[in-house]
Design a protein around this motif. Structure first.
Motif, PDB file in Angstrom:
ATOM      1  N   SER A   1     -13.690   0.770  -6.632  1.00 51.39           N
ATOM      2  CA  SER A   1     -12.259   0.480  -6.725  1.00 51.39           C
ATOM      3  C   SER A   1     -11.408   1.588  -6.115  1.00 51.39           C
ATOM      4  O   SER A   1     -10.386   1.318  -5.481  1.00 51.39           O
TER       5      SER A   1
ATOM      6  N   LYS B   1      -8.724   0.998  -3.110  1.00 54.25           N
ATOM      7  CA  LYS B   1      -7.324   1.378  -3.295  1.00 54.25           C
ATOM      8  C   LYS B   1      -6.881   2.358  -2.212  1.00 54.25           C
ATOM      9  O   LYS B   1      -5.763   2.264  -1.683  1.00 54.25           O
TER      10      LYS B   1
ATOM     11  N   MET C   1      -0.907  -1.267  -6.875  1.00 49.53           N
ATOM     12  CA  MET C   1      -0.187   0.000  -7.082  1.00 49.53           C
ATOM     13  C   MET C   1       1.281  -0.156  -6.712  1.00 49.53           C
ATOM     14  O   MET C   1       1.602  -0.722  -5.663  1.00 49.53           O
TER      15      MET C   1
ATOM     16  N   LEU D   1      -4.605   8.816  -6.628  1.00 47.45           N
ATOM     17  CA  LEU D   1      -5.135   7.494  -6.970  1.00 47.45           C
ATOM     18  C   LEU D   1      -5.749   7.476  -8.362  1.00 47.45           C
ATOM     19  O   LEU D   1      -5.962   6.402  -8.934  1.00 47.45           O
TER      20      LEU D   1
ATOM     21  N   LEU E   1     -10.409  -6.913  -4.442  1.00 50.95           N
ATOM     22  CA  LEU E   1      -9.149  -6.314  -4.891  1.00 50.95           C
ATOM     23  C   LEU E   1      -8.454  -7.194  -5.922  1.00 50.95           C
ATOM     24  O   LEU E   1      -7.911  -6.698  -6.915  1.00 50.95           O
TER      25      LEU E   1
ATOM     26  N   GLU F   1     -10.548  -3.798 -13.761  1.00 46.46           N
ATOM     27  CA  GLU F   1     -11.086  -2.805 -12.843  1.00 46.46           C
ATOM     28  C   GLU F   1     -12.434  -2.284 -13.326  1.00 46.46           C
ATOM     29  O   GLU F   1     -13.341  -2.037 -12.527  1.00 46.46           O
TER      30      GLU F   1
ATOM     31  N   GLY G   1      -3.545  -3.811  -3.597  1.00 43.41           N
ATOM     32  CA  GLY G   1      -3.971  -2.533  -4.168  1.00 43.41           C
ATOM     33  C   GLY G   1      -3.655  -2.378  -5.636  1.00 43.41           C
ATOM     34  O   GLY G   1      -4.215  -1.518  -6.311  1.00 43.41           O
TER      35      GLY G   1
END
Length: 311
Positions: free
Chosen positions: A201, A205, A53, A102, A184, A191, A51
């Motif tokens: 995207s 995510k 993140m 997000l 991903l 991105e 992800g």
């Protein structure tokens, strides 16, 4: 050859560990705790690796999963195994509430997720009619008997969490190998470029956040039935964030096995060695060990071992 090694490792995990260590309740309890941390670390690594993140709030998913499973089994009489699944689903639904963040990136996303963890802890404390408030929930049903074997004991709990972690590792592997995983990984490089070619995207995510939350929620639910008690400060404790992050980075968060191996090494070293040598402040040694790993092998322990094998 690689497959043979993994099959041997699985055979040892399912056979040798219970056979050699099953009679030692203390060691088995440490291994179970390390596997729980490893499960959360795996979910954290999936979110970070696929992800892209970084989360400081996985204790939210862990705590929500624990409370959902505890409540439905204690108050509604739902079977424990179904409660584990419902705990994961509860954590997944909690992650849906977080989807608006997000839009944030980097430290802003991490801090926003951390804020949600505090919100859920406050809700668990104040909603006394459902959660028992600060007094918590006692007498949570233990793991059931399966095929005549009592899974509530240390060995049974170990086999249960080992199976859960293995299932999640295989799911992680399948996602990474799919075209979603390819998209991903491409997002990590650019991105904006992936959006140009039609990759949503934000949706990807969001899916990774929900999968990661489900995994952490099941880990929390298992832990609640393992210790048979739950209260807000424990369920949403910051240790359910820091220890998995340390484990994932130490073992190698870009690999599938790394977070779990890292959890076993880090937690068992801390409890069996560092805590014995330095009863007070033993976690400082753990911090120093992590710093050394980052300096000498930023990609983690497994990558370091592979380099030595090829040397």
């Amino acid at each position: 050859m690689k497959r043979v090694w993994w099959l041997a490792a699985l055979a040892a995990a399912y056979g040798a560990v219970p056979l050699l260590l099953g009679a030692d309740n203390y060691i088995m309890s440490l291994i179970v705790a390390a596997m729980v941390i490893g499960c959360v670390a795996l979910s954290w690594a999936l979110l970070g690796n696929l992800g892209g993140m970084v989360s400081f709030g996985h204790s939210a998913f862990f705590g929500v999963g624990a409370y959902v499973s505890a409540i439905v089994t204690v108050k509604l009489g739902v079977p424990v195994l179904a409660g584990l699944a419902l705990g994961g689903i509860g954590a997944l639904l909690a992650s849906v509430v977080m989807l608006p963040v997000l839009r944030l990136r980097g430290p802003y996303f991490a801090l926003a997720i951390l804020a949600y963890a505090h919100i859920f802890r406050i809700l668990a404390t104040e909603w006394t009619s459902l959660t028992g408030g600060s007094g918590g929930i006692a007498n949570i049903p233990g793991l059931p008997t399966i095929l005549g074997y009592d899974m509530s004991g240390k060995t049974g709990a170990y086999l249960t969490i080992l199976t859960i972690v293995l299932a999640f590792a295989l799911a992680y592997r399948a996602i990474r190998a799919s075209h979603y995983g390819t998209a991903l990984r491409a997002m990590h490089d650019s991105e904006d470029a992936t959006r140009v070619v039609g990759v949503n995207s934000t949706l990807l995510k969001g899916l990774m956040l929900m999968v990661s939350a489900f995994m952490a929620g099941v880990a929390g639910a298992f832990n609640a039935h393992y210790i048979n008690f739950l209260e807000p400060d424990y369920a949403f404790n910051g240790l359910w964030v820091t220890l998995p992050i340390v484990a994932a980075i130490f073992g190698g968060y870009r690999t599938i096995a790394g977070p779990v191996v890292g959890a076993l090494v880090v937690y068992l070293l801390d409890q069996l060695v560092f805590k014995t040598l330095i009863p007070t402040g033993h976690q400082l040694v753990l911090g120093g060990l992590l710093v050394a790993m980052i300096i000498f092998s930023p990609t983690g322990l497994l990558a370091l071992l592979r380099r030595k094998d090829h040397a």
